[in-house]
Enzyme design. Sequence first.
Site, short mmCIF file in Angstrom:
data_model
loop_
_atom_site.label_atom_id
_atom_site.label_comp_id
_atom_site.label_asym_id
_atom_site.label_seq_id
_atom_site.Cartn_x
_atom_site.Cartn_y
_atom_site.Cartn_z
N LYS A 36 1.07 -1.10 -0.09
CA LYS A 36 0.01 0.40 -0.23
C LYS A 36 1.19 0.83 -0.15
CE LYS A 36 -4.50 2.07 1.21
NZ LYS A 36 -5.33 2.11 -0.14
N SER A 37 0.35 2.69 -0.78
CA SER A 37 1.25 3.64 -0.42
C SER A 37 1.12 4.47 0.49
CB SER A 37 0.38 5.04 -1.84
OG SER A 37 0.57 4.34 -2.71
N SER A 67 -12.66 6.47 -2.92
CA SER A 67 -11.78 7.33 -1.98
C SER A 67 -11.88 6.96 -1.15
CB SER A 67 -13.36 8.20 -2.93
OG SER A 67 -12.49 9.75 -2.09
N LEU A 70 -6.05 7.01 1.13
CA LEU A 70 -4.59 6.65 1.50
C LEU A 70 -4.35 6.19 3.32
CD1 LEU A 70 -2.07 8.68 -0.29
CD2 LEU A 70 -2.67 6.11 0.00
N CYS A 136 -2.10 10.23 -6.89
CA CYS A 136 -3.75 9.79 -5.70
C CYS A 136 -4.69 10.67 -5.60
CB CYS A 136 -2.87 10.05 -4.69
SG CYS A 136 -4.42 8.87 -3.06
N LYS A 175 4.02 6.29 -9.72
CA LYS A 175 2.60 5.55 -10.32
C LYS A 175 2.43 7.57 -10.78
CE LYS A 175 -1.28 3.28 -8.45
NZ LYS A 175 -1.13 2.83 -7.37
N ASN A 206 -3.28 5.84 -12.41
CA ASN A 206 -3.74 5.26 -11.16
C ASN A 206 -5.29 5.44 -11.60
OD1 ASN A 206 -4.10 4.70 -7.98
ND2 ASN A 206 -3.25 7.38 -7.92
#
Length: 216
Positions: A36-37, A67, A70, A136, A175, A206
Site C-alpha cells: 500500500k502507498s 475514495s 490513503l 492519488c 505512479k 492510477n
Amino acid sequence: SVPFETCIYNASGPRTGSGQALSKIALSRSGAVIAKSATLSSQTGNPLPRTWHHDDHAQDSHASMNSEGLPNSGIDYYISTETIDETMSNGKVSKPYFVSISGKNVDDNMAMLNRIHDKIINGEKRIAGVELNLACPNIIGKPIIAYDFDQMESVLEALTKLPIFTESKVPLGVKMPPYFDGPHYERAAKVLNQYSHVVKYVASINTVGNCLKVDP
C-alpha cells in the site's frame, strides 16, 4: 534489473494495506508484490463510507469505486522485517517486494526514502524497489501532483539525488494519473525522461478521479 517470473503483479491499492493481505498476493501467481502507498505516519483516510461495489453476488459483478484517502499503517510498518516476513509466509515465498510511498510533501518523501535506504543497507535485501505515487486523486484538499508538471519535475529533481538511488541504485517507479490530452502525455514523458537514469518504470494510470454515480 529485477527478475520477475511473470510480468503480472498487483497494483498498490485498497487491498494491499496489511501483511495478511499482501501474503495472499504473494501466494498467488503474481510476479511481485507491491505494498500500500505509505505516508510518513499511519493515517485513517477519508470518512466512511468510502467504497462502493457492484453486487458481489451477481454473475455480472464487475465494478467498484473508492475514495479511500490513503489509509495506511505508515512507512515503518511496510518496511519492517515482521511485515515482509508475513507477506512472504516466513520464507515460503520469494518474490520481489516493492514499497510504495505517497508523502504529503517532498520532505516526507525524502524522509521515507531515507528510512527505506537505512533498512536496505542494514540487511533487508528483500526490498526490490520503490514506487513513488504522484497520482492519488482521493486526498481531500490535495491536488494530484503529476498534473502540475513543474511540481512533478521539482519533486523528481530532489528525490533522485538521494543516496538510495545514487549509491545503492534501488530501482524507482513512478505512479502516474490518467491523462486525457496529447500534450499532457508529451509533457509528462519529457519530465520523466530527464530522470530515466533513476526512473526504471512507470505505472501509467492510477484511479480515474472525479467520478459520479448517478441513481437511475
